[in-house]
Write a protein that holds these residues in place. Structure first.
Motif, PDB file in Angstrom:
ATOM      1  N   LEU A 209      -5.865   0.697  -0.458  1.00  0.00           N
ATOM      2  CA  LEU A 209      -5.287  -0.478   0.199  1.00  0.00           C
ATOM      3  C   LEU A 209      -6.376  -1.482   0.549  1.00  0.00           C
ATOM      4  O   LEU A 209      -7.535  -1.115   0.764  1.00  0.00           O
ATOM      5  N   GLY A 210      -5.975  -2.754   0.593  1.00  0.00           N
ATOM      6  CA  GLY A 210      -6.880  -3.793   1.063  1.00  0.00           C
ATOM      7  C   GLY A 210      -6.354  -4.328   2.385  1.00  0.00           C
ATOM      8  O   GLY A 210      -5.311  -3.901   2.876  1.00  0.00           O
ATOM      9  N   LEU A 211      -7.091  -5.260   2.951  1.00  0.00           N
ATOM     10  CA  LEU A 211      -6.691  -5.857   4.233  1.00  0.00           C
ATOM     11  C   LEU A 211      -6.853  -7.368   4.130  1.00  0.00           C
ATOM     12  O   LEU A 211      -7.949  -7.863   3.843  1.00  0.00           O
ATOM     13  N   GLY A 212      -5.743  -8.083   4.327  1.00  0.00           N
ATOM     14  CA  GLY A 212      -5.831  -9.543   4.316  1.00  0.00           C
ATOM     15  C   GLY A 212      -6.338 -10.046   5.658  1.00  0.00           C
ATOM     16  O   GLY A 212      -6.241  -9.339   6.671  1.00  0.00           O
TER      17      GLY A 212
ATOM     18  N   TYR B 184       7.249 -14.690  -4.629  1.00  0.00           N
ATOM     19  CA  TYR B 184       7.795 -13.334  -4.476  1.00  0.00           C
ATOM     20  C   TYR B 184       6.676 -12.315  -4.701  1.00  0.00           C
ATOM     21  O   TYR B 184       5.788 -12.507  -5.539  1.00  0.00           O
ATOM     22  N   ARG B 185       6.739 -11.252  -3.916  1.00  0.00           N
ATOM     23  CA  ARG B 185       5.839 -10.126  -4.091  1.00  0.00           C
ATOM     24  C   ARG B 185       6.681  -8.868  -4.210  1.00  0.00           C
ATOM     25  O   ARG B 185       7.766  -8.778  -3.618  1.00  0.00           O
ATOM     26  N   ILE B 186       6.171  -7.879  -4.957  1.00  0.00           N
ATOM     27  CA  ILE B 186       6.772  -6.543  -4.998  1.00  0.00           C
ATOM     28  C   ILE B 186       5.813  -5.635  -4.248  1.00  0.00           C
ATOM     29  O   ILE B 186       4.595  -5.715  -4.474  1.00  0.00           O
TER      30      ILE B 186
ATOM     31  N   GLY C  20       0.126  -0.629  -5.541  1.00  0.00           N
ATOM     32  CA  GLY C  20       0.803  -0.709  -4.239  1.00  0.00           C
ATOM     33  C   GLY C  20       1.572  -2.009  -4.077  1.00  0.00           C
ATOM     34  O   GLY C  20       2.529  -2.088  -3.306  1.00  0.00           O
ATOM     35  N   ASP C  21       1.146  -3.031  -4.816  1.00  0.00           N
ATOM     36  CA  ASP C  21       1.905  -4.276  -4.805  1.00  0.00           C
ATOM     37  C   ASP C  21       1.556  -5.106  -6.036  1.00  0.00           C
ATOM     38  O   ASP C  21       0.553  -4.854  -6.706  1.00  0.00           O
ATOM     39  N   GLU C  22       2.413  -6.061  -6.309  1.00  0.00           N
ATOM     40  CA  GLU C  22       2.185  -6.927  -7.469  1.00  0.00           C
ATOM     41  C   GLU C  22       2.778  -8.296  -7.169  1.00  0.00           C
ATOM     42  O   GLU C  22       3.775  -8.419  -6.446  1.00  0.00           O
ATOM     43  N   ARG C  23       2.100  -9.273  -7.699  1.00  0.00           N
ATOM     44  CA  ARG C  23       2.649 -10.627  -7.586  1.00  0.00           C
ATOM     45  C   ARG C  23       3.672 -10.806  -8.704  1.00  0.00           C
ATOM     46  O   ARG C  23       3.504 -10.276  -9.802  1.00  0.00           O
ATOM     47  N   VAL C  24       4.742 -11.561  -8.442  1.00  0.00           N
ATOM     48  CA  VAL C  24       5.760 -11.786  -9.475  1.00  0.00           C
ATOM     49  C   VAL C  24       5.293 -12.927 -10.370  1.00  0.00           C
ATOM     50  O   VAL C  24       5.725 -14.072 -10.272  1.00  0.00           O
TER      51      VAL C  24
ATOM     52  N   GLU D 103     -15.745 -12.212   6.376  1.00  0.00           N
ATOM     53  CA  GLU D 103     -14.481 -12.889   6.693  1.00  0.00           C
ATOM     54  C   GLU D 103     -13.422 -11.894   7.197  1.00  0.00           C
ATOM     55  O   GLU D 103     -12.387 -12.277   7.744  1.00  0.00           O
ATOM     56  N   LYS D 104     -13.692 -10.588   7.038  1.00  0.00           N
ATOM     57  CA  LYS D 104     -12.725  -9.575   7.495  1.00  0.00           C
ATOM     58  C   LYS D 104     -13.114  -8.966   8.852  1.00  0.00           C
ATOM     59  O   LYS D 104     -12.425  -8.097   9.374  1.00  0.00           O
ATOM     60  N   ALA D 105     -14.222  -9.406   9.425  1.00  0.00           N
ATOM     61  CA  ALA D 105     -14.717  -8.779  10.660  1.00  0.00           C
ATOM     62  C   ALA D 105     -13.718  -8.928  11.812  1.00  0.00           C
ATOM     63  O   ALA D 105     -13.420  -7.957  12.530  1.00  0.00           O
TER      64      ALA D 105
ATOM     65  N   GLY E  81      -4.014  -9.642   8.418  1.00  0.00           N
ATOM     66  CA  GLY E  81      -3.592  -8.289   8.796  1.00  0.00           C
ATOM     67  C   GLY E  81      -2.598  -7.660   7.842  1.00  0.00           C
ATOM     68  O   GLY E  81      -2.136  -6.539   8.069  1.00  0.00           O
ATOM     69  N   HIS E  82      -2.264  -8.343   6.735  1.00  0.00           N
ATOM     70  CA  HIS E  82      -1.332  -7.717   5.770  1.00  0.00           C
ATOM     71  C   HIS E  82      -2.064  -6.677   4.946  1.00  0.00           C
ATOM     72  O   HIS E  82      -3.289  -6.709   4.785  1.00  0.00           O
ATOM     73  N   THR E  83      -1.262  -5.755   4.397  1.00  0.00           N
ATOM     74  CA  THR E  83      -1.784  -4.810   3.418  1.00  0.00           C
ATOM     75  C   THR E  83      -0.710  -4.595   2.364  1.00  0.00           C
ATOM     76  O   THR E  83       0.480  -4.813   2.655  1.00  0.00           O
ATOM     77  N   ALA E  84      -1.102  -4.220   1.186  1.00  0.00           N
ATOM     78  CA  ALA E  84      -0.195  -4.275   0.032  1.00  0.00           C
ATOM     79  C   ALA E  84       0.427  -5.673   0.069  1.00  0.00           C
ATOM     80  O   ALA E  84      -0.298  -6.661   0.224  1.00  0.00           O
ATOM     81  N   SER E  85       1.750  -5.771  -0.032  1.00  0.00           N
ATOM     82  CA  SER E  85       2.357  -7.090   0.215  1.00  0.00           C
ATOM     83  C   SER E  85       3.318  -6.981   1.388  1.00  0.00           C
ATOM     84  O   SER E  85       4.449  -7.496   1.376  1.00  0.00           O
TER      85      SER E  85
ATOM     86  N   SER F  22      -4.819  -1.036  -5.199  1.00  0.00           N
ATOM     87  CA  SER F  22      -4.578  -2.302  -4.510  1.00  0.00           C
ATOM     88  C   SER F  22      -5.025  -3.452  -5.411  1.00  0.00           C
ATOM     89  O   SER F  22      -5.704  -3.250  -6.418  1.00  0.00           O
ATOM     90  N   GLY F  23      -4.638  -4.652  -5.007  1.00  0.00           N
ATOM     91  CA  GLY F  23      -4.964  -5.838  -5.791  1.00  0.00           C
ATOM     92  C   GLY F  23      -5.919  -6.733  -5.026  1.00  0.00           C
ATOM     93  O   GLY F  23      -6.687  -6.262  -4.186  1.00  0.00           O
ATOM     94  N   GLY F  24      -5.859  -8.017  -5.333  1.00  0.00           N
ATOM     95  CA  GLY F  24      -6.762  -8.949  -4.667  1.00  0.00           C
ATOM     96  C   GLY F  24      -8.148  -8.888  -5.288  1.00  0.00           C
ATOM     97  O   GLY F  24      -8.336  -8.405  -6.407  1.00  0.00           O
ATOM     98  N   SER F  25      -9.148  -9.331  -4.547  1.00  0.00           N
ATOM     99  CA  SER F  25     -10.506  -9.419  -5.109  1.00  0.00           C
ATOM    100  C   SER F  25     -11.417  -8.268  -4.685  1.00  0.00           C
ATOM    101  O   SER F  25     -12.270  -7.844  -5.469  1.00  0.00           O
ATOM    102  N   THR F  26     -11.220  -7.732  -3.485  1.00  0.00           N
ATOM    103  CA  THR F  26     -12.145  -6.684  -3.013  1.00  0.00           C
ATOM    104  C   THR F  26     -12.292  -5.522  -3.980  1.00  0.00           C
ATOM    105  O   THR F  26     -13.410  -5.086  -4.266  1.00  0.00           O
ATOM    106  N   PRO F  27     -11.200  -4.983  -4.519  1.00  0.00           N
ATOM    107  CA  PRO F  27     -11.356  -3.780  -5.355  1.00  0.00           C
ATOM    108  C   PRO F  27     -11.977  -4.026  -6.728  1.00  0.00           C
ATOM    109  O   PRO F  27     -12.287  -3.061  -7.439  1.00  0.00           O
ATOM    110  N   LYS F  28     -12.178  -5.282  -7.128  1.00  0.00           N
ATOM    111  CA  LYS F  28     -12.744  -5.533  -8.458  1.00  0.00           C
ATOM    112  C   LYS F  28     -14.063  -4.776  -8.634  1.00  0.00           C
ATOM    113  O   LYS F  28     -14.318  -4.157  -9.665  1.00  0.00           O
TER     114      LYS F  28
HETATM  115  C1  6PG Z   1      -2.823  -8.446  -3.116  1.00  0.00           C
HETATM  116  C2  6PG Z   1      -3.349  -7.202  -2.460  1.00  0.00           C
HETATM  117  C3  6PG Z   1      -3.509  -7.467  -1.005  1.00  0.00           C
HETATM  118  C4  6PG Z   1      -5.004  -7.459  -0.784  1.00  0.00           C
HETATM  119  C5  6PG Z   1      -5.366  -8.245   0.430  1.00  0.00           C
HETATM  120  C6  6PG Z   1      -6.881  -8.430   0.505  1.00  0.00           C
HETATM  121  O1  6PG Z   1      -2.016  -8.356  -4.039  1.00  0.00           O
HETATM  122  O2  6PG Z   1      -3.327  -9.515  -2.711  1.00  0.00           O
HETATM  123  O3  6PG Z   1      -2.815  -6.061  -2.800  1.00  0.00           O
HETATM  124  O4  6PG Z   1      -2.899  -6.571  -0.140  1.00  0.00           O
HETATM  125  O5  6PG Z   1      -5.461  -6.128  -0.702  1.00  0.00           O
HETATM  126  O6  6PG Z   1      -4.750  -9.521   0.316  1.00  0.00           O
HETATM  127  O7  6PG Z   1      -7.243  -9.211  -0.595  1.00  0.00           O
HETATM  128  P1  6PG Z   1      -8.794  -9.511  -0.928  1.00  0.00           P
HETATM  129  O8  6PG Z   1      -9.375  -8.206  -1.340  1.00  0.00           O
HETATM  130  O9  6PG Z   1      -8.742 -10.508  -2.051  1.00  0.00           O
HETATM  131  O10 6PG Z   1      -9.411 -10.040   0.332  1.00  0.00           O
END
Ligand code: 6PG
Length: 254
Positions: free
Chosen positions: A151-154, A187-189, A79-83, A210-212, A157-161, A48-54
């Protein structure tokens, strides 16, 4: 495994803080890798992307963890990528390269990034689907089945994109889609719920206060996957695991 209802709380691992949650997630990653490599000689994982998995990727890159995996037998997808360019600070590939890939001995041919620069978003999605099929399901009758999807959770409520109320949520004849996501203005893939749900293990990593609210809504609220796409993740015959910290889990006991 629950289908058509919010997952129960038996599959929720709660760490004291983000560090402990990431250590638990790292252990799941290692265990899944050992099992897959022992049983079929390789480990296929979608990150997954975003900041949590860093924090998780940085942990896995540390010698005490990295040395426990034969990275030559690991195949990494996203699982997803920003274009955006793979060197853009928003790129999930760049984030993973900086935190993990640049610090482990994984063969370049085992790193399957989304080649966002090679065509229109739709063409990029189709090419990535072909790559997934090529590596995971070379025969037409094969099912593309990741050993692990992370997977992450926005907060929405989104996950992946897979974003709320987007038509991509209902796509079941593709493994990878392109989506112009108004909410983020780009665009997201994204892998589809169909592909993600064929995984042997689907693991959400969710941390921070912030995810509670959203975690409570996804796990204990009304089943409404159009509003909360993370609820679409119900592995067909795999395991669903939520690895969270106490801050994110603060409202689960209500
Ligand atoms: C992305 C992620 C997305 C992410 C959630 C949570 O490309 O942004 O794949 O699904 O997991 O947006 O993002 P944070 O971990 O930054 O809160």
């Amino acid at each position: 495994m629950h289908c058509g209802s919010s997952p129960d709380l038996n599959n929720v691992l709660i760490g004291r803080d983000a560090e402990e949650a990431c250590r638990r997630a790292a252990q799941v990653f290692i265990d899944a890798a050992h099992e897959s490599i022992a049983s079929c000689g390789r480990f296929t994982v979608s990150l997954s992307g975003g900041s949590t998995p860093k924090r998780l990727y940085s942990l896995l890159a540390q010698p005490e963890w990295a040395s426990r995996i034969d990275w030559t037998k690991v195949h990494i997808f996203w699982g997803d990528e920003r274009v955006v360019s793979p060197d853009d600070e928003k790129s999930n590939y760049r984030m993973t390269r900086e935190t993990l890939l640049s610090r482990i001995n994984i063969p370049a041919e085992n790193v399957h990034r989304v080649m966002v620069e090679t065509g229109t978003p739709e063409e990029v999605a189709a090419a990535y689907e072909a790559k997934v099929r090529d590596v995971l399901a070379p025969k037409p009758t094969d099912v593309a089945r990741f050993d692990l999807v992370l997977l992450g959770l926005g907060t929405n409520g989104h996950t992946a994109s897979l974003f709320p109320y987007q038509p991509t949520l209902r796509v079941d004849d593709k493994l990878v889609v392109a989506d112009m996501v108004q909410e983020v203005g780009t665009y997201r893939i994204s892998m589809t719920a169909k592909l993600l749900n064929d995984a042997a293990v689907a693991m959400f990593l969710v941390t921070g206060d912030e995810k509670a609210d959203v975690l409570h809504e996804v796990l204990k609220g009304k089943h409404d996957p159009e509003k909360l796409p993370a609820q679409l993740i119900q592995p067909v015959c795999g395991m669903l695991l939520w690895v969270v910290d106490e801050a994110a889990a603060a409202k689960l006991h209500r």
